[in-house]
Design an enzyme around this catalytic site. Sequence first.
Site: not given
Length: 438
Positions: A82, A127-129, A168
């Site tokens: 995202v 953002a992040k995944g 992460d």
Amino acid sequence: MTSTPLPDTPAAPAAPASTIEPAPRASSPLDTAHSQLASAVSVLGYDEGQHQMLATPRREIHVAVPLRRDDGETVLFHGFRVQHNITRGPGKGGLRYAPGVDIDEVRALAMWMTWKCAIVDLPYGGAKGGVAIDPRDYSTAELERVTRRYTSEIMPMIGPDTDIMAPDMGTDEHTMAWVMDTYSVNRGYTIPAVVTGKPLALGGSRGRGTATSAGIVHVTAAALREAGVPLSDVTVAVQGFGKVGSHAAAIFASRGATVVAVSDQYGGVRNDAGLAMDRLYSHVAATGSVVGFDGGDPLSNDELLALDVDVLVPAAVEGVLDGTTAATVRARWVVEGANGPTTTDGDRVLAAQGVTVVPDVLANAGGVVVSYFEWVQANQTYWWSEPEIADRLEHRMTSAFGDVSTLATREGLSLRDAALVIGVQRTAEAHRIRGLYP
């Protein structure tokens, strides 16, 4: 400003429903993120259109990630990426491997990254995944194949000038090496700046592995200074003894604080005289958990949250301080090492009890700050020394805390609301200046 280089610690084991799409779970991270945004929008007086623009991800992708296991069996995982907001610069955010990862969690984490980058004034968006996988159940070779397939599937969205990943929960520098290699091979040349948190041998930055933890200690020290309390005079409890919490505990101890309790997913250990960090690290390295450490007494995670300490650092997962658990907190300061550890109800309870909460979007921003330093170094192919990085990190974190604290005092806001107002306002201002196309 002079700062001490980061200690070389051992690696740790592994909004209104009418305008915002509601999350399917009660008190989910996305609910909390939307509630926090709504509070900032209310303070800033933005209209409904601005609110929706700030609440809605710019882009998101859901991909299938098939894996051929070592025994030949094929299994399928779901992956997400995202980009919440890219107005201030390329997307920036971690890659998470955890069994409970879903699109709403990734949306929330990406939104928090947008505000975090703006609060510490980095030229990034959020953002992040994530991939819904428990990495403990798979071999290194299997995790490499998952990572390379996931990277290949989301490749149109990522790049050194578009979206930069970092480690992460459940991922590490080796994961980033696989991402960088997969991306580089497909582009035909080596592109170190596509990820941060890489091994030093591949263009990683000194100090990146402990940056989030060091940032937590810097903002804690800044909050204590405002109250006239030396860091060396406080007791600390850390929930979560992973990459963030373990290093934070070690840095707190190295700066004179008394770390009286730590915990991980299996349980915790307490010693009111202070835990012997070196021995604790050796125990964790040998057993994989703090449980069973002979230098203290056992306690549960909920008992740790309720300890009578000066500083509580929730550094595990989202939502641990809800309306019920927050009521048991006796710490004077809660410094959020994890993303979203306090729910909206928990925030209200802590405020009513007079607990000062240093919010995640400020407290744990040290990781993205040094990720930015790594990205700059990779683009310049010029590497900084660890003392230079430590000094720049401390300056950036204490300056950001000063901005947040000044606004909170002037406007009568909590530190969380003040931080979010700064992050949301800087993002909205960038939107205003750029305008709408077409």
